[in-house]
Design an enzyme around this catalytic site. Structure first.
Site, PDB file in Angstrom:
ATOM      1  N   HIS A 120     -64.263  27.208  73.672  1.00 17.16           N
ATOM      2  CA  HIS A 120     -65.274  27.031  72.560  1.00 17.16           C
ATOM      3  C   HIS A 120     -65.669  25.698  72.190  1.00 17.16           C
ATOM      4  CE1 HIS A 120     -66.873  28.695  68.529  1.00 17.16           C
ATOM      5  NE2 HIS A 120     -66.533  27.561  68.376  1.00 17.16           N
ATOM      6  N   GLU A 121     -64.561  24.785  72.220  1.00 17.99           N
ATOM      7  CA  GLU A 121     -64.816  23.474  71.832  1.00 17.99           C
ATOM      8  C   GLU A 121     -65.767  22.652  72.736  1.00 17.99           C
ATOM      9  OE1 GLU A 121     -63.299  24.344  68.059  1.00 17.99           O
ATOM     10  OE2 GLU A 121     -64.977  22.928  68.891  1.00 17.99           O
TER      11      GLU A 121
ATOM     12  N   HIS B 256     -69.322  23.637  72.998  1.00 18.45           N
ATOM     13  CA  HIS B 256     -70.115  22.893  72.054  1.00 18.45           C
ATOM     14  C   HIS B 256     -70.599  21.706  72.494  1.00 18.45           C
ATOM     15  CE1 HIS B 256     -69.681  25.375  68.468  1.00 18.45           C
ATOM     16  NE2 HIS B 256     -68.504  25.092  68.243  1.00 18.45           N
TER      17      HIS B 256
ATOM     18  N   TYR C  17     -77.386  22.924  64.693  1.00 16.73           N
ATOM     19  CA  TYR C  17     -76.199  23.602  64.011  1.00 16.73           C
ATOM     20  C   TYR C  17     -76.704  23.999  62.306  1.00 16.73           C
ATOM     21  CZ  TYR C  17     -71.200  24.586  63.898  1.00 16.73           C
ATOM     22  OH  TYR C  17     -70.149  25.206  63.934  1.00 16.73           O
TER      23      TYR C  17
ATOM     24  N   GLU D  80     -72.952  28.759  67.667  1.00 15.06           N
ATOM     25  CA  GLU D  80     -71.402  29.322  67.622  1.00 15.06           C
ATOM     26  C   GLU D  80     -71.178  30.698  68.411  1.00 15.06           C
ATOM     27  OE1 GLU D  80     -69.381  26.988  66.047  1.00 15.06           O
ATOM     28  OE2 GLU D  80     -68.561  28.896  66.141  1.00 15.06           O
TER      29      GLU D  80
ATOM     30  N   ASP E 254     -71.568  26.565  55.215  1.00 19.64           N
ATOM     31  CA  ASP E 254     -71.377  26.590  56.397  1.00 19.64           C
ATOM     32  C   ASP E 254     -72.747  26.407  57.298  1.00 19.64           C
ATOM     33  OD1 ASP E 254     -69.856  26.775  58.840  1.00 19.64           O
ATOM     34  OD2 ASP E 254     -69.854  28.919  59.015  1.00 19.64           O
TER      35      ASP E 254
ATOM     36  N   HIS F 117     -70.740  30.509  61.241  1.00 22.54           N
ATOM     37  CA  HIS F 117     -69.642  31.206  61.799  1.00 22.54           C
ATOM     38  C   HIS F 117     -69.592  32.621  61.279  1.00 22.54           C
ATOM     39  CE1 HIS F 117     -68.341  26.879  62.039  1.00 22.54           C
ATOM     40  NE2 HIS F 117     -67.719  27.418  63.311  1.00 22.54           N
TER      41      HIS F 117
HETATM   42  C1  LIG Z   1     -62.908  27.430  67.169  1.00 19.48           C
HETATM   43  C2  LIG Z   1     -61.828  28.221  66.330  1.00 19.48           C
HETATM   44  C3  LIG Z   1     -60.535  28.190  66.622  1.00 19.48           C
HETATM   45  C4  LIG Z   1     -62.007  27.387  64.789  1.00 19.48           C
HETATM   46  C5  LIG Z   1     -61.349  28.329  63.883  1.00 19.48           C
HETATM   47  C6  LIG Z   1     -61.568  27.917  62.462  1.00 19.48           C
HETATM   48  C7  LIG Z   1     -60.693  27.576  61.804  1.00 19.48           C
HETATM   49  N1  LIG Z   1     -61.421  27.576  60.524  1.00 19.48           N
HETATM   50  C8  LIG Z   1     -60.859  27.134  59.220  1.00 19.48           C
HETATM   51  C9  LIG Z   1     -59.940  27.796  58.693  1.00 19.48           C
HETATM   52  C10 LIG Z   1     -58.865  27.630  58.027  1.00 19.48           C
HETATM   53  C11 LIG Z   1     -57.913  28.864  57.512  1.00 19.48           C
HETATM   54  C12 LIG Z   1     -58.108  29.875  57.658  1.00 19.48           C
HETATM   55  C13 LIG Z   1     -57.631  31.023  56.961  1.00 19.48           C
HETATM   56  O1  LIG Z   1     -57.687  32.511  57.348  1.00 19.48           O
HETATM   57  O2  LIG Z   1     -56.795  30.868  56.259  1.00 19.48           O
HETATM   58  C14 LIG Z   1     -59.387  30.401  58.399  1.00 19.48           C
HETATM   59  C15 LIG Z   1     -60.261  29.516  58.968  1.00 19.48           C
HETATM   60  N2  LIG Z   1     -62.521  27.943  60.863  1.00 19.48           N
HETATM   61  N3  LIG Z   1     -62.763  28.273  61.997  1.00 19.48           N
HETATM   62  C16 LIG Z   1     -63.425  27.067  64.742  1.00 19.48           C
HETATM   63  O3  LIG Z   1     -64.363  28.015  64.638  1.00 19.48           O
HETATM   64  N4  LIG Z   1     -63.570  25.753  64.227  1.00 19.48           N
HETATM   65  C17 LIG Z   1     -65.081  25.262  63.866  1.00 19.48           C
HETATM   66  C18 LIG Z   1     -65.071  23.751  63.439  1.00 19.48           C
HETATM   67  C19 LIG Z   1     -66.457  23.384  63.063  1.00 19.48           C
HETATM   68  C20 LIG Z   1     -66.430  22.221  62.425  1.00 19.48           C
HETATM   69  C21 LIG Z   1     -67.746  21.686  61.643  1.00 19.48           C
HETATM   70  N5  LIG Z   1     -68.680  21.521  62.800  1.00 19.48           N
HETATM   71  C22 LIG Z   1     -65.804  25.292  65.336  1.00 19.48           C
HETATM   72  O4  LIG Z   1     -65.446  24.617  66.419  1.00 19.48           O
HETATM   73  O5  LIG Z   1     -66.727  25.746  65.305  1.00 19.48           O
HETATM   74 ZN   LIG Z   2     -67.671  26.469  67.003  1.00 22.19          ZN
END
Ligand SMILES: CC(C)[C@H](Cc1cn(Cc2ccc(C(=O)O)cc2)nn1)C(=O)N[C@@H](CCCCN)C(=O)O
Ligand SMILES: [Zn+2]
Ligand SMILES: [Ca+2]
Length: 303
Positions: free
Chosen positions: A145-146, A149, A160, A169, A224, A229
Protein backbone atom coordinates in the site's frame (compact mmCIF):
# COMPACT_ATOMS: atom_id res chain seq x y z
CA UNK A 1 38.48 -7.88 5.23
CA UNK A 2 36.06 -7.72 2.35
CA UNK A 3 32.90 -5.69 2.09
CA UNK A 4 29.86 -6.38 -0.06
CA UNK A 5 26.51 -8.09 -0.45
CA UNK A 6 25.75 -10.87 2.03
CA UNK A 7 22.78 -13.10 2.87
CA UNK A 8 21.53 -12.96 6.42
CA UNK A 9 18.35 -14.06 8.11
CA UNK A 10 15.91 -12.95 10.76
CA UNK A 11 12.46 -13.37 12.31
CA UNK A 12 9.61 -11.09 11.24
CA UNK A 13 6.90 -9.48 13.33
CA UNK A 14 4.98 -12.77 13.36
CA UNK A 15 8.17 -14.65 14.39
CA UNK A 16 8.48 -16.18 10.93
CA UNK A 17 11.93 -17.05 9.51
CA UNK A 18 13.07 -14.91 6.56
CA UNK A 19 16.25 -14.85 4.49
CA UNK A 20 17.54 -11.29 4.06
CA UNK A 21 19.65 -9.48 1.47
CA UNK A 22 22.18 -7.63 3.63
CA UNK A 23 25.52 -5.82 3.21
CA UNK A 24 28.74 -6.29 5.18
CA UNK A 25 31.27 -3.55 5.89
CA UNK A 26 33.80 -3.06 8.71
CA UNK A 27 32.45 -5.73 11.02
CA UNK A 28 28.79 -4.69 10.69
CA UNK A 29 25.88 -6.13 8.70
CA UNK A 30 23.35 -3.65 7.27
CA UNK A 31 19.76 -4.04 6.01
CA UNK A 32 20.95 -2.79 2.63
CA UNK A 33 19.89 -4.85 -0.40
CA UNK A 34 21.98 -4.36 -3.55
CA UNK A 35 20.66 -7.46 -5.34
CA UNK A 36 17.89 -5.74 -7.31
CA UNK A 37 20.15 -5.49 -10.34
CA UNK A 38 18.01 -2.89 -12.10
CA UNK A 39 17.51 -0.80 -8.98
CA UNK A 40 19.47 1.39 -6.63
CA UNK A 41 19.07 -0.29 -3.29
CA UNK A 42 16.48 -1.25 -0.76
CA UNK A 43 17.54 0.13 2.61
CA UNK A 44 15.89 -0.14 6.00
CA UNK A 45 16.53 2.19 8.91
CA UNK A 46 15.29 2.72 12.46
CA UNK A 47 14.05 5.91 14.11
CA UNK A 48 14.81 4.30 17.48
CA UNK A 49 11.36 5.28 18.76
CA UNK A 50 11.92 8.92 17.91
CA UNK A 51 10.51 10.93 15.03
CA UNK A 52 13.58 12.16 13.17
CA UNK A 53 13.93 10.69 9.68
CA UNK A 54 15.49 8.78 8.04
CA UNK A 55 17.25 7.53 11.20
CA UNK A 56 20.20 5.14 11.32
CA UNK A 57 20.70 2.00 9.27
CA UNK A 58 19.27 -1.17 10.86
CA UNK A 59 22.37 -3.17 11.69
CA UNK A 60 23.41 -6.42 13.30
CA UNK A 61 26.78 -7.75 14.47
CA UNK A 62 26.35 -11.30 13.14
CA UNK A 63 23.89 -11.06 10.19
CA UNK A 64 21.18 -12.75 12.29
CA UNK A 65 18.37 -10.26 12.85
CA UNK A 66 16.68 -12.44 15.43
CA UNK A 67 15.83 -10.20 18.38
CA UNK A 68 12.18 -9.37 19.01
CA UNK A 69 12.75 -5.67 18.40
CA UNK A 70 14.27 -6.44 14.98
CA UNK A 71 11.05 -8.04 13.65
CA UNK A 72 9.77 -4.74 12.26
CA UNK A 73 13.11 -4.09 10.53
CA UNK A 74 13.17 -7.61 9.07
CA UNK A 75 9.68 -7.33 7.59
CA UNK A 76 10.03 -3.77 6.27
CA UNK A 77 13.19 -4.86 4.45
CA UNK A 78 11.92 -8.22 3.20
CA UNK A 79 8.49 -6.97 2.07
CA UNK A 80 9.95 -3.92 0.32
CA UNK A 81 11.96 -6.46 -1.67
CA UNK A 82 8.88 -8.49 -2.56
CA UNK A 83 7.02 -5.35 -3.65
CA UNK A 84 9.98 -4.29 -5.80
CA UNK A 85 9.94 -7.78 -7.35
CA UNK A 86 6.18 -7.60 -7.98
CA UNK A 87 6.37 -4.33 -9.91
CA UNK A 88 9.48 -5.41 -11.85
CA UNK A 89 8.40 -8.97 -12.68
CA UNK A 90 4.71 -8.29 -13.36
CA UNK A 91 4.78 -4.79 -14.87
CA UNK A 92 8.43 -4.21 -15.86
CA UNK A 93 8.61 -1.24 -13.47
CA UNK A 94 12.04 -0.63 -11.93
CA UNK A 95 11.19 0.75 -8.48
CA UNK A 96 8.55 3.38 -7.79
CA UNK A 97 10.08 5.90 -10.21
CA UNK A 98 10.74 3.30 -12.93
CA UNK A 99 14.37 4.41 -12.76
CA UNK A 100 15.82 2.37 -9.92
CA UNK A 101 15.12 4.80 -7.06
CA UNK A 102 16.28 3.61 -3.66
CA UNK A 103 13.39 2.24 -1.62
CA UNK A 104 13.93 3.55 1.88
CA UNK A 105 11.92 2.48 4.96
CA UNK A 106 12.19 3.63 8.55
CA UNK A 107 10.71 1.51 11.34
CA UNK A 108 10.27 2.06 15.10
CA UNK A 109 8.90 5.51 14.33
CA UNK A 110 7.49 7.22 17.41
CA UNK A 111 6.12 5.50 20.47
CA UNK A 112 3.33 2.93 20.07
CA UNK A 113 2.46 4.71 16.82
CA UNK A 114 -0.62 3.15 15.22
CA UNK A 115 0.06 4.03 11.60
CA UNK A 116 2.27 3.74 8.53
CA UNK A 117 2.71 6.27 5.73
CA UNK A 118 4.66 7.36 2.64
CA UNK A 119 5.98 10.86 3.37
CA UNK A 120 6.81 11.78 -0.23
CA UNK A 121 10.36 10.44 0.05
CA UNK A 122 10.25 7.23 2.08
CA UNK A 123 8.07 4.81 4.02
CA UNK A 124 7.57 5.21 7.73
CA UNK A 125 6.20 2.53 10.07
CA UNK A 126 5.02 2.75 13.62
CA UNK A 127 5.30 -0.15 16.08
CA UNK A 128 1.61 0.00 16.98
CA UNK A 129 0.49 -0.14 20.59
CA UNK A 130 0.25 -3.93 20.63
CA UNK A 131 -3.51 -3.76 20.95
CA UNK A 132 -4.72 -1.90 17.87
CA UNK A 133 -1.68 -2.74 15.78
CA UNK A 134 1.42 -4.87 15.79
CA UNK A 135 4.41 -3.20 14.06
CA UNK A 136 2.85 -2.20 10.78
CA UNK A 137 5.60 -3.42 8.45
CA UNK A 138 4.55 -6.92 9.51
CA UNK A 139 1.83 -6.88 6.82
CA UNK A 140 2.90 -7.32 3.20
CA UNK A 141 -0.27 -5.66 1.93
CA UNK A 142 0.48 -2.61 4.09
CA UNK A 143 4.02 -2.35 2.69
CA UNK A 144 2.60 -2.67 -0.83
CA UNK A 145 0.00 0.00 0.00
CA UNK A 146 2.71 2.47 1.04
CA UNK A 147 5.04 1.79 -1.90
CA UNK A 148 2.07 2.10 -4.27
CA UNK A 149 1.51 5.65 -2.96
CA UNK A 150 5.01 6.36 -4.28
CA UNK A 151 4.18 4.72 -7.64
CA UNK A 152 0.98 6.81 -7.85
CA UNK A 153 2.96 10.01 -7.19
CA UNK A 154 5.27 9.17 -10.13
CA UNK A 155 2.45 8.13 -12.51
CA UNK A 156 -1.14 9.44 -12.29
CA UNK A 157 -0.29 11.80 -9.40
CA UNK A 158 -3.85 11.45 -8.11
CA UNK A 159 -4.45 14.53 -5.90
CA UNK A 160 -5.00 13.43 -2.28
CA UNK A 161 -8.44 15.04 -1.92
CA UNK A 162 -12.08 14.00 -2.48
CA UNK A 163 -12.65 11.54 -5.37
CA UNK A 164 -9.10 11.64 -6.79
CA UNK A 165 -7.84 11.10 -3.25
CA UNK A 166 -10.21 8.17 -2.70
CA UNK A 167 -8.91 6.73 -6.00
CA UNK A 168 -5.36 7.19 -4.72
CA UNK A 169 -6.28 5.26 -1.59
CA UNK A 170 -8.12 2.62 -3.60
CA UNK A 171 -5.19 2.03 -5.97
CA UNK A 172 -2.92 1.58 -2.94
CA UNK A 173 -5.33 -0.96 -1.44
CA UNK A 174 -5.91 -2.74 -4.77
CA UNK A 175 -2.17 -3.17 -5.44
CA UNK A 176 -1.89 -4.30 -1.83
CA UNK A 177 -4.19 -7.13 -2.88
CA UNK A 178 -2.29 -7.81 -6.13
CA UNK A 179 0.95 -8.17 -4.14
CA UNK A 180 -0.66 -10.25 -1.39
CA UNK A 181 -3.68 -11.95 -3.01
CA UNK A 182 -4.44 -14.36 -0.17
CA UNK A 183 -7.53 -12.43 0.90
CA UNK A 184 -9.45 -9.26 0.11
CA UNK A 185 -8.62 -7.75 3.51
CA UNK A 186 -6.08 -5.03 4.21
CA UNK A 187 -3.80 -5.02 7.24
CA UNK A 188 -5.25 -8.20 8.74
CA UNK A 189 -1.79 -9.47 9.70
CA UNK A 190 -1.05 -6.56 12.01
CA UNK A 191 -4.49 -5.22 13.00
CA UNK A 192 -5.73 -6.09 16.50
CA UNK A 193 -3.22 -8.88 17.27
CA UNK A 194 -5.47 -10.19 20.05
CA UNK A 195 -8.51 -10.52 17.77
CA UNK A 196 -8.62 -12.74 14.68
CA UNK A 197 -10.70 -12.35 11.53
CA UNK A 198 -10.82 -8.57 11.44
CA UNK A 199 -8.85 -6.03 9.38
CA UNK A 200 -8.62 -2.37 8.58
CA UNK A 201 -10.51 -2.49 5.30
CA UNK A 202 -12.13 -5.07 3.02
CA UNK A 203 -12.20 -4.88 -0.78
CA UNK A 204 -14.99 -7.45 -0.99
CA UNK A 205 -17.14 -5.95 1.75
CA UNK A 206 -16.18 -2.34 2.41
CA UNK A 207 -19.37 -1.85 4.43
CA UNK A 208 -18.10 -4.29 7.07
CA UNK A 209 -15.57 -1.61 8.06
CA UNK A 210 -17.72 1.47 7.70
CA UNK A 211 -16.93 2.24 4.08
CA UNK A 212 -19.52 2.82 1.33
CA UNK A 213 -19.62 0.41 -1.62
CA UNK A 214 -22.01 2.50 -3.75
CA UNK A 215 -22.13 6.12 -4.91
CA UNK A 216 -25.49 6.50 -3.15
CA UNK A 217 -23.54 6.24 0.13
CA UNK A 218 -20.67 8.60 -0.79
CA UNK A 219 -19.51 10.22 2.46
CA UNK A 220 -19.25 14.00 2.18
CA UNK A 221 -16.91 15.28 4.86
CA UNK A 222 -14.11 17.80 5.26
CA UNK A 223 -12.02 15.45 7.40
CA UNK A 224 -9.42 13.01 6.07
CA UNK A 225 -9.01 15.06 2.89
CA UNK A 226 -12.67 14.57 2.06
CA UNK A 227 -12.91 11.05 3.47
CA UNK A 228 -10.30 9.46 1.19
CA UNK A 229 -9.95 6.40 3.47
CA UNK A 230 -13.75 6.02 3.55
CA UNK A 231 -14.85 6.69 -0.02
CA UNK A 232 -12.11 4.39 -1.34
CA UNK A 233 -14.66 1.66 -0.53
CA UNK A 234 -16.53 2.48 -3.74
CA UNK A 235 -13.63 1.96 -6.22
CA UNK A 236 -12.37 -0.87 -3.99
CA UNK A 237 -15.68 -2.70 -4.46
CA UNK A 238 -15.51 -2.10 -8.23
CA UNK A 239 -12.02 -3.59 -8.23
CA UNK A 240 -13.21 -6.63 -6.27
CA UNK A 241 -16.09 -7.21 -8.72
CA UNK A 242 -13.67 -6.83 -11.64
CA UNK A 243 -11.17 -9.31 -10.17
CA UNK A 244 -13.95 -11.81 -9.44
CA UNK A 245 -15.22 -11.67 -13.02
CA UNK A 246 -12.03 -11.49 -15.13
CA UNK A 247 -9.36 -12.82 -12.75
CA UNK A 248 -6.26 -11.28 -11.16
CA UNK A 249 -3.92 -11.69 -14.16
CA UNK A 250 -6.02 -9.57 -16.51
CA UNK A 251 -7.15 -7.17 -13.76
CA UNK A 252 -3.65 -6.21 -12.63
CA UNK A 253 -2.58 -5.47 -16.20
CA UNK A 254 -5.65 -3.28 -16.75
CA UNK A 255 -5.15 -1.45 -13.44
CA UNK A 256 -1.44 -0.84 -14.00
CA UNK A 257 -2.05 0.46 -17.55
CA UNK A 258 -4.83 2.80 -16.39
CA UNK A 259 -2.66 4.06 -13.49
CA UNK A 260 0.50 4.55 -15.54
CA UNK A 261 -1.02 5.92 -18.77
CA UNK A 262 -4.56 7.24 -18.46
CA UNK A 263 -5.27 8.54 -14.95
CA UNK A 264 -4.37 12.16 -14.11
CA UNK A 265 -4.12 14.20 -10.85
CA UNK A 266 -7.75 15.29 -11.06
CA UNK A 267 -9.34 12.02 -12.22
CA UNK A 268 -12.63 11.33 -10.42
CA UNK A 269 -14.48 8.00 -10.18
CA UNK A 270 -16.12 8.40 -13.60
CA UNK A 271 -12.74 9.18 -15.17
CA UNK A 272 -11.35 6.06 -13.49
CA UNK A 273 -14.09 3.97 -15.10
CA UNK A 274 -13.17 5.47 -18.48
CA UNK A 275 -9.43 4.96 -17.93
CA UNK A 276 -9.93 1.33 -16.96
CA UNK A 277 -12.21 0.72 -19.94
CA UNK A 278 -9.67 2.32 -22.28
CA UNK A 279 -6.91 0.14 -20.80
CA UNK A 280 -9.15 -2.92 -21.17
CA UNK A 281 -9.88 -2.08 -24.80
CA UNK A 282 -6.15 -1.61 -25.50
CA UNK A 283 -5.28 -4.98 -23.97
CA UNK A 284 -8.32 -7.21 -24.52
CA UNK A 285 -10.67 -5.48 -26.95
CA UNK A 286 -14.31 -4.62 -26.29
CA UNK A 287 -15.77 -8.08 -25.64
CA UNK A 288 -16.65 -9.88 -22.41
CA UNK A 289 -13.70 -8.53 -20.43
CA UNK A 290 -14.67 -4.97 -21.35
CA UNK A 291 -18.31 -5.61 -20.41
CA UNK A 292 -17.23 -7.05 -17.05
CA UNK A 293 -15.28 -3.92 -16.18
CA UNK A 294 -18.18 -1.68 -17.23
CA UNK A 295 -20.59 -3.80 -15.18
CA UNK A 296 -18.41 -3.61 -12.05
CA UNK A 297 -18.53 0.20 -12.09
CA UNK A 298 -22.25 0.27 -12.85
CA UNK A 299 -22.83 -1.96 -9.80
CA UNK A 300 -21.20 0.67 -7.57
CA UNK A 301 -23.21 3.44 -9.20
CA UNK A 302 -20.46 4.97 -11.35
CA UNK A 303 -21.19 5.41 -15.09
C1 LIG B 1 -1.88 1.45 5.30
C2 LIG B 1 -2.70 1.21 6.52
C3 LIG B 1 -2.14 0.09 7.38
C4 LIG B 1 -2.80 2.45 7.37
C5 LIG B 1 -3.85 2.09 8.39
C6 LIG B 1 -4.33 3.19 9.21
C7 LIG B 1 -3.99 3.47 10.49
N1 LIG B 1 -4.77 4.51 10.80
C8 LIG B 1 -4.82 5.18 12.06
C9 LIG B 1 -5.68 4.39 12.97
C10 LIG B 1 -5.36 4.37 14.32
C11 LIG B 1 -6.17 3.67 15.22
C12 LIG B 1 -7.27 2.96 14.73
C13 LIG B 1 -8.16 2.22 15.70
O1 LIG B 1 -8.99 1.39 15.24
O2 LIG B 1 -8.02 2.49 16.93
C14 LIG B 1 -7.58 2.94 13.38
C15 LIG B 1 -6.78 3.66 12.48
N2 LIG B 1 -5.52 4.87 9.76
N3 LIG B 1 -5.25 4.06 8.77
C16 LIG B 1 -3.18 3.64 6.51
O3 LIG B 1 -4.14 3.61 5.76
N4 LIG B 1 -2.36 4.70 6.65
C17 LIG B 1 -2.59 5.91 5.85
C18 LIG B 1 -1.72 7.03 6.37
C19 LIG B 1 -2.12 8.33 5.68
C20 LIG B 1 -1.37 9.50 6.29
C21 LIG B 1 -1.79 10.80 5.65
N5 LIG B 1 -1.36 10.92 4.30
C22 LIG B 1 -2.22 5.66 4.39
O4 LIG B 1 -1.11 5.15 4.09
O5 LIG B 1 -3.07 5.99 3.56
ZN1 LIG C 1 -2.92 5.11 1.89
CA1 LIG D 1 -4.42 -8.88 3.05
Amino acid sequence: VTEGATTGYGYGVLDDYKSLNTYYANGTYYLYDTTKSMSGVIETRTANYGSSLPGNYSVDSNNAFTSTSQGADVDAHYYAGTVYDYYYNTHGRNSYDNNGATIRSTVHYGSNYNNAFWNGAQMVYGDGDGSTFDPLSGAQDVVAHEITHAVIERTAGLRYQDQSGALNESMADVFGYFVEPEDFLLGEDVYTPNKSGDALRSLSNPDAYGQPSHMNDYYYTSSDNGGVHTNSGIPNKAAYLTIQSIGKTKAEKIYYRALSIYLTPTSNFSAARSALLQATSDLYGTGSTYNSVASAWSQVGVN
